[in-house]
Structures are given as C-alpha cells and as structure tokens.
Scaffold this motif. Structure first.
Motif, PDB file in Angstrom:
ATOM      1  N   ALA A 376       0.836  -1.201   0.000  1.00 39.08           N
ATOM      2  CA  ALA A 376       0.000   0.000   0.000  1.00 39.08           C
ATOM      3  C   ALA A 376       0.870   1.250   0.000  1.00 39.08           C
ATOM      4  O   ALA A 376       1.898   1.326   0.677  1.00 39.08           O
ATOM      5  CB  ALA A 376      -0.918   0.003   1.217  1.00 39.08           C
ATOM      6  N   GLY A 377       0.446   2.247  -0.791  1.00 35.97           N
ATOM      7  CA  GLY A 377       1.193   3.486  -0.878  1.00 35.97           C
ATOM      8  C   GLY A 377       2.382   3.432  -1.818  1.00 35.97           C
ATOM      9  O   GLY A 377       3.135   4.398  -1.932  1.00 35.97           O
ATOM     10  N   HIS A 378       2.561   2.305  -2.506  1.00 34.50           N
ATOM     11  CA  HIS A 378       3.670   2.138  -3.428  1.00 34.50           C
ATOM     12  C   HIS A 378       3.157   1.949  -4.855  1.00 34.50           C
ATOM     13  O   HIS A 378       1.996   1.577  -5.070  1.00 34.50           O
ATOM     14  CB  HIS A 378       4.516   0.913  -3.060  1.00 34.50           C
ATOM     15  N   VAL A 379       4.050   2.156  -5.812  1.00 37.16           N
ATOM     16  CA  VAL A 379       3.785   1.809  -7.207  1.00 37.16           C
ATOM     17  C   VAL A 379       5.021   1.117  -7.760  1.00 37.16           C
ATOM     18  O   VAL A 379       6.145   1.327  -7.286  1.00 37.16           O
ATOM     19  CB  VAL A 379       3.449   3.041  -8.082  1.00 37.16           C
ATOM     20  N   ARG A 380       4.798   0.278  -8.775  1.00 37.11           N
ATOM     21  CA  ARG A 380       5.914  -0.333  -9.504  1.00 37.11           C
ATOM     22  C   ARG A 380       5.975   0.281 -10.895  1.00 37.11           C
ATOM     23  O   ARG A 380       4.976   0.294 -11.612  1.00 37.11           O
ATOM     24  CB  ARG A 380       5.736  -1.848  -9.612  1.00 37.11           C
ATOM     25  N   LEU A 381       7.140   0.798 -11.236  1.00 34.22           N
ATOM     26  CA  LEU A 381       7.344   1.459 -12.520  1.00 34.22           C
ATOM     27  C   LEU A 381       8.305   0.635 -13.373  1.00 34.22           C
ATOM     28  O   LEU A 381       9.348   0.183 -12.887  1.00 34.22           O
ATOM     29  CB  LEU A 381       7.892   2.874 -12.283  1.00 34.22           C
ATOM     30  N   ASN A 382       7.972   0.443 -14.640  1.00 35.19           N
ATOM     31  CA  ASN A 382       8.797  -0.306 -15.581  1.00 35.19           C
ATOM     32  C   ASN A 382       9.808   0.652 -16.234  1.00 35.19           C
ATOM     33  O   ASN A 382       9.434   1.551 -16.975  1.00 35.19           O
ATOM     34  CB  ASN A 382       7.891  -0.949 -16.635  1.00 35.19           C
ATOM     35  N   LEU A 383      11.093   0.432 -15.958  1.00 34.82           N
ATOM     36  CA  LEU A 383      12.166   1.288 -16.452  1.00 34.82           C
ATOM     37  C   LEU A 383      12.570   0.993 -17.893  1.00 34.82           C
ATOM     38  O   LEU A 383      13.355   1.756 -18.475  1.00 34.82           O
ATOM     39  CB  LEU A 383      13.417   1.077 -15.593  1.00 34.82           C
ATOM     40  N   ALA A 384      12.095  -0.094 -18.458  1.00 30.78           N
ATOM     41  CA  ALA A 384      12.607  -0.570 -19.742  1.00 30.78           C
ATOM     42  C   ALA A 384      11.950   0.175 -20.902  1.00 30.78           C
ATOM     43  O   ALA A 384      11.198  -0.390 -21.695  1.00 30.78           O
ATOM     44  CB  ALA A 384      12.408  -2.070 -19.867  1.00 30.78           C
ATOM     45  N   THR A 385      12.259   1.451 -20.972  1.00 29.36           N
ATOM     46  CA  THR A 385      11.713   2.300 -22.010  1.00 29.36           C
ATOM     47  C   THR A 385      12.764   3.350 -22.361  1.00 29.36           C
ATOM     48  O   THR A 385      13.885   3.328 -21.841  1.00 29.36           O
ATOM     49  CB  THR A 385      10.395   2.946 -21.551  1.00 29.36           C
ATOM     50  N   SER A 386      12.435   4.268 -23.214  1.00 27.84           N
ATOM     51  CA  SER A 386      13.384   5.316 -23.581  1.00 27.84           C
ATOM     52  C   SER A 386      13.474   6.367 -22.482  1.00 27.84           C
ATOM     53  O   SER A 386      12.543   6.558 -21.689  1.00 27.84           O
ATOM     54  CB  SER A 386      12.957   5.973 -24.886  1.00 27.84           C
ATOM     55  N   GLY A 387      14.598   7.079 -22.460  1.00 27.87           N
ATOM     56  CA  GLY A 387      14.733   8.188 -21.521  1.00 27.87           C
ATOM     57  C   GLY A 387      13.688   9.254 -21.760  1.00 27.87           C
ATOM     58  O   GLY A 387      13.206   9.888 -20.811  1.00 27.87           O
ATOM     59  N   GLU A 388      13.316   9.442 -23.004  1.00 27.43           N
ATOM     60  CA  GLU A 388      12.295  10.441 -23.339  1.00 27.43           C
ATOM     61  C   GLU A 388      10.951  10.090 -22.707  1.00 27.43           C
ATOM     62  O   GLU A 388      10.297  10.942 -22.087  1.00 27.43           O
ATOM     63  CB  GLU A 388      12.152  10.529 -24.858  1.00 27.43           C
ATOM     64  N   LEU A 389      10.523   8.834 -22.855  1.00 31.43           N
ATOM     65  CA  LEU A 389       9.233   8.441 -22.277  1.00 31.43           C
ATOM     66  C   LEU A 389       9.291   8.422 -20.751  1.00 31.43           C
ATOM     67  O   LEU A 389       8.314   8.773 -20.087  1.00 31.43           O
ATOM     68  CB  LEU A 389       8.799   7.083 -22.816  1.00 31.43           C
ATOM     69  N   LEU A 390      10.429   8.010 -20.207  1.00 33.14           N
ATOM     70  CA  LEU A 390      10.574   8.013 -18.754  1.00 33.14           C
ATOM     71  C   LEU A 390      10.475   9.439 -18.212  1.00 33.14           C
ATOM     72  O   LEU A 390       9.800   9.690 -17.200  1.00 33.14           O
ATOM     73  CB  LEU A 390      11.914   7.381 -18.380  1.00 33.14           C
ATOM     74  N   THR A 391      11.111  10.361 -18.885  1.00 31.81           N
ATOM     75  CA  THR A 391      11.057  11.763 -18.463  1.00 31.81           C
ATOM     76  C   THR A 391       9.637  12.306 -18.521  1.00 31.81           C
ATOM     77  O   THR A 391       9.162  12.959 -17.580  1.00 31.81           O
ATOM     78  CB  THR A 391      11.989  12.613 -19.346  1.00 31.81           C
ATOM     79  N   GLU A 392       8.948  12.037 -19.605  1.00 33.58           N
ATOM     80  CA  GLU A 392       7.568  12.510 -19.746  1.00 33.58           C
ATOM     81  C   GLU A 392       6.667  11.884 -18.685  1.00 33.58           C
ATOM     82  O   GLU A 392       5.786  12.558 -18.127  1.00 33.58           O
ATOM     83  CB  GLU A 392       7.048  12.197 -21.147  1.00 33.58           C
ATOM     84  N   ALA A 393       6.883  10.608 -18.384  1.00 36.84           N
ATOM     85  CA  ALA A 393       6.052   9.937 -17.386  1.00 36.84           C
ATOM     86  C   ALA A 393       6.199  10.592 -16.014  1.00 36.84           C
ATOM     87  O   ALA A 393       5.206  10.854 -15.324  1.00 36.84           O
ATOM     88  CB  ALA A 393       6.422   8.457 -17.309  1.00 36.84           C
TER      89      ALA A 393
END
Length: 402
Positions: A376-393
């Motif tokens: 609870a209170g956490h999220v899991r984020l998938n890092l396996a993407t481009s730096g551009e999409l990670l930044t926008e997210a």
C-alpha cells in the motif's frame, strides 16, 4: 535474530560497453503504439504505459533470425530435445560461475509461473502452506490460492532485504503441529524491489529450510537482468540447496513473454521428484518459444549487455527526475530487474497512488496493493523504455500530484 547481510560485489561476467547499441530508445512512440500486446492495448492512447513487464525494445537479431528461419522451414511442431537447457547451462557457467549445471536435471515447462505450480504440486498437497516474502509479484498470491494452498507472508525488512526473524517465524508457524508438507516460494532477484539475495542470505535460507523441513522453489526469471558489477547467485549453487527447485527463462531479459517457454531445474536431491513431472507438462511450451529462448541465451549476450547498461542509465535518470519533480517519493535504485519500486506514502494520494497517476497524469503504473503486505502506498514502474518516455512519465506524475 539473525544478522543482516550486504550484497555480493563480485560480478560473474562483465558487460561490454560499445559492443552493441542500447536497445532502449530505438523505437518511437508511434512504433510502440502499433504493438498489440497487453502493455500497449490495455489503456487508451493518451496513457503512457510503464506497468506490465514488457520492454520497449526491438527483438534481438539472433532471436528474430531463429524465428524467421523456423517459419521459413515450417518448423512449427512440438518441442523436443535439450537445446534450451544446454544453452542455459552455457550461459549460467559464463555469467554466474555455475559450472555444475546439470542438463539431465531439467524439464521444459510452459512458463515460470506454471512451472512453479507444477513444482509446488510435487512437494505439497491441497491445503499445505506456501511462504512468500511480501511485497511480492502478485501472481504468487493468485496461483498459490487457485491451487488450493495456504499462502503465508513473511514480510521483507524495511531495507527491502530478507528479514530472517520474520522468515523463521513463518517457518515455525507453518510447521507447528507436525504439518506434513510446506514450501517456500523464493523470488530471486526479488520482484518488485529488485533486491539481489547474497550468498550468505541464501545459505541462511537453506539452513532454515532444512531445520524446519520446508522445500524451496525459487523463481529466478529475472536472473540475467543484473547490473554490471553486481552478482546473481543461483539458489541451487548454495550449500543446502540440493533439494530445491529453480524456475528460469529468457523471457524477461530478452522480452519474450509472448513466446512461452521456461525450464524447471532440480537440485541433485530433488531429481527423483522432477522425474515424476507428468509428461504432458512438456507439451505446454511453444516450440517457437524454445527456439527463441535458446537463441537468446546462446547468441544474444551482446544485446543483453547493452540493455543492462541502458537500464543503469535509466535508473540514474529516474533518480534525478524524482529528485527534481517528486522529491517526496522514495526510490532506491536496485541492482537487478527493470522494475522500480516507488514509495509514495509521503504524497497525499492514499493507499493506491497508481490510480491517481493514471486518472490525473495519464501514466499507467502497477498498484502496490496486489503485491501484498507492504505494498500500500507504493507503485511499480517499468524502467525498460526510452529516456524520453521516462522523463515525460515522471513529469506527468508530478502534475498529477500538484
């Protein structure tokens, strides 16, 4: 209470900078949105999906070649042979120093979770307990309960590492009263935290499991996804691991989830039980999947090395982005997997911040709640993407809070 340990530091095999271009960032958002898999079709097009364990990468060339060659031959029948296990044995020897990997103590299974189910069937019966370290991969809960076993939680410590006082307490509870059989479902490397269990920690697990008569089944699907300079330790290589089972696959490291195939591996003292696996289980994997996984392990090491370097870059980028845009979010970059476990409890988002990030920010992350106690209170984020999409997210997530 047993002492905590620190991670092993010696790498089994180094990455090779420059050997292959970084697979992350090579596909445009338009190209990714043409995909028809779960990651890209579950949510509307205005949502950035950084949730389920699919990577935004092109297929490794050796894998693509193996598949197209098979299709050109019409080689789409039933699986046969031990090429997959032989490729994993070679990979394990080079990467992890596992020199006595025994191909004869392996069996092909449809995927890691279904393989886990089959191993649990070999060592437990209906109603028997299965211990897990929460927060942990949600299908552990779903599959264990659906097969009529009793799930017992042994929470990780606040540092995300195994808490041996909790583990021993759980082992003591499940064996109290002379219960006939019990199992421990170990996640190594751990999902969602990315924790790499050390030799000392795994040796302690083996000692406790023998003391309490509990069988270990290790989910080691993320084993190839270890940062340069860190070390993955296969459970079956530690003293006391001889009567355990491991489940491995190339699916996570080379993005092959849609090409079903995995391997069950038995320690020497569990070989007779693995031999009891029903023959029809081996019909579940896809023949094309086995060809793809074999090619990945045998021929796509440079592609993996480039990916691992790219994931390290993304971990650093995520740390910087969070520090700038969401400084209240706690994130400890891990040494393995391509998953980031974010502690959002300091934000005014309640127990399910993922729902807020989706509704207000149009970013899809995994909610921490299905990961069990501590989620609870956490999220899991998938890092396996481009730096551009990670930044926008991350920018969208910050706007969702502000």
């Amino acid at each position: 209470m047993l002492p905590k340990t620190t991670p092993d530091a010696t790498p089994a095999a180094p990455a090779h900078p420059g050997a292959h271009p970084n697979p992350l960032g090579r596909l445009s958002l338009d190209e990714l949105r043409r995909r028809t898999s779960m990651k890209w079709r579950t949510y509307p097009e205005d949502v950035l999906p950084l949730w389920v364990a699919e990577m935004d990468v092109p297929l490794a060339e050796p894998v693509a070649r193996a598949l197209t060659d098979a299709i050109a031959l019409g080689d789409t029948g039933y699986p046969a042979g031990t090429a997959y296990a032989e490729a994993l044995a070679e990979f394990a020897g080079k990467r992890w120093g596992w020199d006595d990997f025994a191909v004869e103590r392996t069996a092909i299974v449809p995927d890691v979770m279904l393989g886990i189910v089959e191993m649990l069937k070999l060592v437990t019966g209906p109603g028997d307990p299965v211990v897990v370290n929460c927060p942990v991969y949600p299908p552990f809960y779903q599959f264990v309960r659906n097969m009529d076993r009793t799930l017992v939680e042994a929470p990780l410590g606040e540092d995300g590492r195994l808490d041996f006082a909790e583990l021993e307490s759980a082992f003591d509870r499940v064996t109290e009263g002379g219960r006939r059989r019990a199992a421990y479902l170990l996640c190594n490397p751990h999902n969602p935290t990315g924790t790499l269990h050390t030799t000392a920690e795994l040796t302690t697990v083996a000692r406790l499991s023998h003391t309490y008569g509990i069988r270990v089944v290790a989910d080691e699907i993320h084993a190839p996804l270890v940062s340069p300079g860190a070390r993955f330790v296969p459970y079956l290589t530690v003293p006391g691991g001889e009567n355990a089972f491991s489940l491995m696959s190339a699916s996570k490291a080379w993005n092959l989830a849609g090409l079903k195939a995995a391997l069950a591996i038995a320690g020497p003292d569990a070989a007779a039980e693995l031999a009891e696996l029903p023959e029809e289980v081996s019909h579940g994997p896809s023949h094309l999947g086995i060809l793809a996984h074999t090619a990945a392990l045998r021929d796509a090491g440079p592609w993996l090395d480039a990916l691992l370097l790219g994931l390290d870059e993304n971990r650093r980028l995520l740390s910087a982005l969070l520090a700038e845009h969401l400084p209240s979010v706690r994130y400890e970059p891990s040494e393995s997997t391509y998953l980031a476990w974010l502690d959002c409890r300091a934000l005014p988002l309640g127990d399910d911040p993922a729902s807020v990030f989706l509704e207000r920010g149009r970013v899809a992350l995994n909610s921490g709640i299905p990961f069990g106690t501590g989620g609870a209170g956490h999220v899991r984020l998938n890092l396996a993407t481009s730096g551009e999409l990670l930044t926008e997210a991350v920018r969208r997530m910050a706007r969702a809070v502000g």
